[in-house]
Motif scaffolding. Structure first.
Motif, PDB file in Angstrom:
ATOM      1  N   ALA A  47       0.831  -1.207   0.000  1.00 22.70           N
ATOM      2  CA  ALA A  47       0.000   0.000   0.000  1.00 22.70           C
ATOM      3  C   ALA A  47       0.863   1.253   0.000  1.00 22.70           C
ATOM      4  N   ALA A  48       1.944   1.234   0.790  1.00 26.71           N
ATOM      5  CA  ALA A  48       2.843   2.387   0.837  1.00 26.71           C
ATOM      6  C   ALA A  48       3.525   2.601  -0.506  1.00 26.71           C
ATOM      7  N   GLY A  49       3.943   1.499  -1.140  1.00 23.21           N
ATOM      8  CA  GLY A  49       4.595   1.610  -2.442  1.00 23.21           C
ATOM      9  C   GLY A  49       3.651   2.124  -3.512  1.00 23.21           C
ATOM     10  N   LEU A  50       2.439   1.578  -3.531  1.00 26.07           N
ATOM     11  CA  LEU A  50       1.463   2.009  -4.529  1.00 26.07           C
ATOM     12  C   LEU A  50       1.018   3.451  -4.299  1.00 26.07           C
ATOM     13  N   GLY A  51       1.054   3.874  -3.015  1.00 22.97           N
ATOM     14  CA  GLY A  51       0.647   5.238  -2.706  1.00 22.97           C
ATOM     15  C   GLY A  51       1.779   6.247  -2.797  1.00 22.97           C
ATOM     16  N   GLY A  52       2.980   5.747  -3.090  1.00 23.91           N
ATOM     17  CA  GLY A  52       4.108   6.648  -3.258  1.00 23.91           C
ATOM     18  C   GLY A  52       4.720   7.156  -1.962  1.00 23.91           C
ATOM     19  N   ASP A  53       4.382   6.524  -0.832  1.00 22.96           N
ATOM     20  CA  ASP A  53       4.972   6.928   0.447  1.00 22.96           C
ATOM     21  C   ASP A  53       6.245   6.106   0.645  1.00 22.96           C
ATOM     22  N   TRP A  54       7.351   6.605   0.120  1.00 25.88           N
ATOM     23  CA  TRP A  54       8.573   5.807   0.068  1.00 25.88           C
ATOM     24  C   TRP A  54       9.259   5.671   1.417  1.00 25.88           C
ATOM     25  N   GLN A  55       8.998   6.611   2.312  1.00 25.39           N
ATOM     26  CA  GLN A  55       9.573   6.473   3.648  1.00 25.39           C
ATOM     27  C   GLN A  55       8.948   5.281   4.373  1.00 25.39           C
ATOM     28  N   LYS A  56       7.606   5.228   4.363  1.00 25.02           N
ATOM     29  CA  LYS A  56       6.934   4.091   4.989  1.00 25.02           C
ATOM     30  C   LYS A  56       7.271   2.789   4.270  1.00 25.02           C
ATOM     31  N   PHE A  57       7.378   2.853   2.956  1.00 22.29           N
ATOM     32  CA  PHE A  57       7.741   1.673   2.181  1.00 22.29           C
ATOM     33  C   PHE A  57       9.107   1.147   2.633  1.00 22.29           C
ATOM     34  N   GLY A  58      10.072   2.054   2.780  1.00 21.23           N
ATOM     35  CA  GLY A  58      11.413   1.644   3.186  1.00 21.23           C
ATOM     36  C   GLY A  58      11.438   1.048   4.578  1.00 21.23           C
ATOM     37  N   ILE A  59      10.691   1.642   5.508  1.00 24.39           N
ATOM     38  CA  ILE A  59      10.652   1.130   6.887  1.00 24.39           C
ATOM     39  C   ILE A  59      10.036  -0.254   6.931  1.00 24.39           C
ATOM     40  N   ARG A  60       8.962  -0.455   6.164  1.00 22.77           N
ATOM     41  CA  ARG A  60       8.305  -1.760   6.159  1.00 22.77           C
ATOM     42  C   ARG A  60       9.116  -2.797   5.388  1.00 22.77           C
ATOM     43  N   LEU A  61       9.814  -2.361   4.354  1.00 21.58           N
ATOM     44  CA  LEU A  61      10.686  -3.283   3.634  1.00 21.58           C
ATOM     45  C   LEU A  61      11.819  -3.750   4.547  1.00 21.58           C
ATOM     46  N   ALA A  62      12.376  -2.827   5.314  1.00 19.26           N
ATOM     47  CA  ALA A  62      13.417  -3.196   6.273  1.00 19.26           C
ATOM     48  C   ALA A  62      12.866  -4.141   7.337  1.00 19.26           C
ATOM     49  N   ALA A  63      11.599  -3.934   7.756  1.00 18.15           N
ATOM     50  CA  ALA A  63      10.966  -4.833   8.722  1.00 18.15           C
ATOM     51  C   ALA A  63      10.873  -6.248   8.158  1.00 18.15           C
ATOM     52  N   LEU A  64      10.564  -6.336   6.856  1.00 20.23           N
ATOM     53  CA  LEU A  64      10.534  -7.643   6.198  1.00 20.23           C
ATOM     54  C   LEU A  64      11.906  -8.294   6.244  1.00 20.23           C
ATOM     55  N   PHE A  65      12.951  -7.514   5.949  1.00 19.14           N
ATOM     56  CA  PHE A  65      14.310  -8.052   5.981  1.00 19.14           C
ATOM     57  C   PHE A  65      14.696  -8.520   7.383  1.00 19.14           C
ATOM     58  N   VAL A  66      14.256  -7.776   8.404  1.00 17.07           N
ATOM     59  CA  VAL A  66      14.544  -8.175   9.785  1.00 17.07           C
ATOM     60  C   VAL A  66      13.861  -9.504  10.102  1.00 17.07           C
ATOM     61  N   TYR A  67      12.611  -9.640   9.680  1.00 15.06           N
ATOM     62  CA  TYR A  67      11.873 -10.876   9.914  1.00 15.06           C
ATOM     63  C   TYR A  67      12.539 -12.047   9.195  1.00 15.06           C
ATOM     64  N   VAL A  68      12.928 -11.806   7.940  1.00 18.49           N
ATOM     65  CA  VAL A  68      13.623 -12.840   7.170  1.00 18.49           C
ATOM     66  C   VAL A  68      14.944 -13.193   7.840  1.00 18.49           C
ATOM     67  N   ALA A  69      15.640 -12.191   8.364  1.00 21.27           N
ATOM     68  CA  ALA A  69      16.904 -12.446   9.061  1.00 21.27           C
ATOM     69  C   ALA A  69      16.686 -13.366  10.258  1.00 21.27           C
ATOM     70  N   GLY A  70      15.567 -13.181  10.962  1.00 21.39           N
ATOM     71  CA  GLY A  70      15.242 -14.066  12.077  1.00 21.39           C
ATOM     72  C   GLY A  70      15.027 -15.494  11.623  1.00 21.39           C
ATOM     73  N   LEU A  71      14.340 -15.659  10.504  1.00 22.51           N
ATOM     74  CA  LEU A  71      14.108 -17.002   9.964  1.00 22.51           C
ATOM     75  C   LEU A  71      15.415 -17.649   9.527  1.00 22.51           C
ATOM     76  N   VAL A  72      16.275 -16.874   8.872  1.00 21.29           N
ATOM     77  CA  VAL A  72      17.565 -17.401   8.420  1.00 21.29           C
ATOM     78  C   VAL A  72      18.429 -17.778   9.616  1.00 21.29           C
ATOM     79  N   PHE A  73      18.463 -16.891  10.612  1.00 20.29           N
ATOM     80  CA  PHE A  73      19.234 -17.157  11.824  1.00 20.29           C
ATOM     81  C   PHE A  73      18.780 -18.456  12.486  1.00 20.29           C
ATOM     82  N   ALA A  74      17.469 -18.610  12.661  1.00 21.16           N
ATOM     83  CA  ALA A  74      16.942 -19.812  13.318  1.00 21.16           C
ATOM     84  C   ALA A  74      17.230 -21.066  12.514  1.00 21.16           C
TER      85      ALA A  74
END
Length: 232
Positions: A47-74
């Motif tokens: 929704a942030a990407g489609l709405g052009g809110d790139w700051q929120k998009f970046g924060i949520r994309l980083a949140a995805l990477f953090v979650y993925v990092a947890g899965l990789v770590f485990a």
């Protein structure tokens, strides 16, 4: 399977207490963002990407990477433990997340503030995936609710004990998860951001139950029979 493996089930149910606690903490303190899974985060990311809110998009994309990092770590750390049992490391990660979350001010972006939780809940999800032969998440309730309802329905229809056993297991997970929610809510009313410290005793219960389960498994492997947990 005629009965539940009680030590293993107790360990699973006890960590679900913290799953509920973390869930209510995130929802009430961080603008209704759920830090225990990626469903809502991914929807808002698009929704942030489609709405052009790139700051929120970046924060949520980083949140995805953090979650993925947890899965990789485990996944990787499980290679270093016998039978891939990383329940103790997961509890330690949860503990570290509690300590970090308590230091993040209220005015920090709510998704950014939940990065420690995204990582910790990803690790917990892979560490506590099942017990007594049932696959069950301790960090959210959707599948647990489905399994409880279908198990109970199947039992009333067929009267097969296996379905009743399934319903009991998932009912226990739901009860513990939402007991954690109640505990978290009450603590939030009193201590606000620092209420996450109250999850630490719950992690202690999970560590104790996990230790009992591991001791039982060790005794079974070494031929000493079942552990007498009532021995003095």
């Amino acid at each position: 399977m005629e009965k539940l493996n009680l030590p293993e089930t107790a360990a699973h149910h006890s960590i679900a207490l913290t799953g509920g606690f973390f869930g209510i903490y995130a929802l009430l303190l961080r603008s209704e963002n759920f830090g225990s899974s990626e469903t809502a985060n991914l929807i808002y990311l698009f929704a942030a990407g489609l709405g052009g809110d790139w700051q929120k998009f970046g924060i949520r994309l980083a949140a995805l990477f953090v979650y993925v990092a947890g899965l990789v770590f485990a996944t990787l750390i499980a290679k270093r433990f016998e039978k891939g049992d990383i329940r103790y490391p997961a509890i330690l990660v949860d503990l570290a997340a509690c300590l970090v979350l308590a230091q993040i001010p209220a005015d920090v972006d709510p998704v950014l503030a939940l990065y420690p939780m995204f990582f910790a809940m990803a690790v917990q999800w892979l560490a506590f995936t099942s017990a007594s032969g049932f696959s069950s998440a301790t960090v959210f309730s959707t599948n647990n609710t489905r399994q409880f309802v279908t198990g109970l329905t199947e039992y009333f229809y067929s009267h097969e004990k296996s379905h009743l056993l399934r319903a009991k297991f998932f009912a226990g997970t739901l009860i513990c998860f939402h007991s954690g929610v109640v505990c978290g809510y009450l603590c939030l009313q009193r201590w606000h951001i620092h209420s996450i410290y109250a999850a630490i005793p719950l992690l202690g219960i999970a560590a104790l139950c996990t230790g009992i389960d591991r001791a039982k498994e060790h005794h079974a492997r070494t031929g000493h029979g079942e552990l007498n947990v009532n021995a003095t």
